[in-house]
Write an enzyme that holds these catalytic residues in place. Structure first.
Site, mmCIF file in Angstrom:
data_model
loop_
_atom_site.group_PDB
_atom_site.id
_atom_site.type_symbol
_atom_site.label_atom_id
_atom_site.label_comp_id
_atom_site.label_asym_id
_atom_site.label_seq_id
_atom_site.Cartn_x
_atom_site.Cartn_y
_atom_site.Cartn_z
ATOM 1 N N ASP A 15 -11.592 36.096 35.177
ATOM 2 C CA ASP A 15 -11.869 37.311 34.438
ATOM 3 C C ASP A 15 -10.578 37.761 33.764
ATOM 4 O O ASP A 15 -9.482 37.414 34.195
ATOM 5 C CB ASP A 15 -12.429 38.407 35.349
ATOM 6 C CG ASP A 15 -11.936 38.286 36.786
ATOM 7 O OD1 ASP A 15 -10.849 37.716 37.014
ATOM 8 O OD2 ASP A 15 -12.632 38.757 37.695
ATOM 9 N N GLU A 47 -15.397 43.982 34.876
ATOM 10 C CA GLU A 47 -15.382 45.287 35.528
ATOM 11 C C GLU A 47 -16.429 46.263 34.985
ATOM 12 O O GLU A 47 -16.523 47.385 35.479
ATOM 13 C CB GLU A 47 -13.993 45.930 35.382
ATOM 14 C CG GLU A 47 -12.874 45.176 36.078
ATOM 15 C CD GLU A 47 -12.918 45.301 37.585
ATOM 16 O OE1 GLU A 47 -13.808 46.011 38.097
ATOM 17 O OE2 GLU A 47 -12.067 44.692 38.248
#
Length: 396
Positions: free
Chosen positions: A80, A141
């Protein structure tokens, strides 16, 4: 005598470690939130160019890079790339340059680890045949997250990925230790937004109003009874209200109160149950207070269930590099969500915890804390384990 493959991986990891630290610190300085990771993506593209690894942009700020070495199996490694809307409170000399943004979840460590793994695998091309995909994913997120977009755009196809690996730093595990959990590793997530509409008025004459704040207070209290009284104590579940917004003055009863929260469970079945009960309690409680509730659900990430076969590869790779003592048991799943689940729902895959805790340097704070720090030496373990696992799949 030629070194064993494990020895070669460890040797190359050590050789590239200083570069990994430099990359991590450069990324740490420029955290960007979901779908706005422009500087981050540009820095990663420059690094991939330096390593002579072909890549293309995908899903906006995402990157798909590939190391091709003849025909064979295909493995993927995902990182990520987004940061969080948090103001950093560390003593790092390389702290965030972006006000109100921070890599408080360790994604800077993930990116540096995966990119350095790619550097190691580039130098080991004589040791395998096949394809290695490097997936740099935005928006982990921010549900519904970036994984779904990348899967839709084909990161797991052409060629089809045989197995995918991921990692996440763990501030509760000693630096360099590896946590591998069978079965469910992370919870599924469900966010909810409630708008309660009443009739406002003067705070001195509440009998002439329908108070949405009073209704919200009862809704919040009622939601807490779901886990306390309706879910088996042997079935982990969470219902949390994290934000309440209403009113303009102490003596004014407003027309509207807004409530935001999240629910977590380890199965899709229990998430659906939580959604039904959140809706019923909210709507009926507000009706009892002569208010109206508008409720919106955002279905986030499904539970992350590691594939047994991928766990076996990761465990064998870690032990071949460092021995059994490197493994640290993961006794309970995390109630945090992780959209890596979308990849493992499509192909065999697993994520492991990489310990980054080190009391001596103050690396003791939890994820999403403004003082979160990580022991950079842990990246050596992460790089080696990912590289060896990829090699083992390609050479199987």
């Amino acid at each position: 005598m030629d070194k064993s493959l494990s020895d070669k991986v460890i040797s190359l990891t050590s050789r590239h470690f200083r570069g990994a630290v430099g990359l991590r610190r450069a990324l740490h300085r420029i955290p960007e939130t979901a779908w706005t990771e422009f500087k981050t993506s540009a820095l990663l593209r420059r690094e991939l160019k330096r390593l002579r690894i072909p890549f293309r942009s995908i899903a906006g700020t995402g990157i798909l890079a590939e190391i091709r070495n003849g025909r064979g199996r295909c493995v993927a490694i995902r990182t990520d790339i987004d940061g969080l809307p948090i103001t950093e409170q560390t003593d790092y000399s390389f702290k965030s340059l972006h006000a109100g943004r921070m890599h408080a979840c360790g994604h800077d460590m993930h990116m540096a680890t995966v990119t350095t793994t790619a550097a190691v695998l580039m130098q080991l091309r004589r040791e395998y045949r096949g394809i290695i995909k490097l997936i740099y994913q935005p928006a982990e997120e921010s549900p519904p997250g970036g994984a779904q977009a990348l899967v839709r755009e084909g990161v797991l196809e052409n060629p089809k990925v045989d197995m995918i690996f991921g990692l996440h730093v763990d501030p509760h595990r000693r630096a360099g230790r590896v946590g591998i959990r069978p079965g469910t590793m992370c919870a599924g997530t469900l966010d909810f937004d409630i708008t309660i509409r009443g009739t406002g008025g003067h705070g001195a004459y509440p009998h002439l109003t329908h108070d949405p704040i009073a209704a919200a207070a009862q809704v919040i209290a009622g939601l807490q009874t779901i886990v306390a009284r309706e879910v088996s104590p042997f079935e982990p579940a969470v219902v949390t209200v994290g934000k309440i917004e209403s009113g303009t003055a102490r003596n004014v009863i407003p027309d509207i109160c807004r409530v935001e929260g999240t629910a977590r469970s380890l199965t899709e079945k229990h998430l659906r149950f939580l959604a039904r009960r959140i809706e019923a309690i909210t709507v009926k409680t507000c009706r009892a207070h002569n208010c109206v509730a508008d409720l919106t659900f955002t279905w986030g990430y499904p539970p992350l269930v590691n594939a047994d076969e991928t766990n076996r590869v990761l465990r064998a790779a870690a032990q071949s590099l460092y021995g059994a003592s490197i493994l640290s048991p993961v006794r309970t799943p995390s109630m945090g969500g992780e959209d890596f689940a979308h990849y493992v729902n499509a192909v065999p895959g697993a994520k492991f915890w990489l310990g980054v805790r080190n009391e001596a340097i103050g690396a003791t704070y939890g994820l999403h804390h403004p003082s979160f720090k990580a022991d950079e030496t842990a990246m050596k373990t992460g790089i080696s384990v990912l590289a060896k696992a990829a090699l083992d799949v390609l050479n199987a």
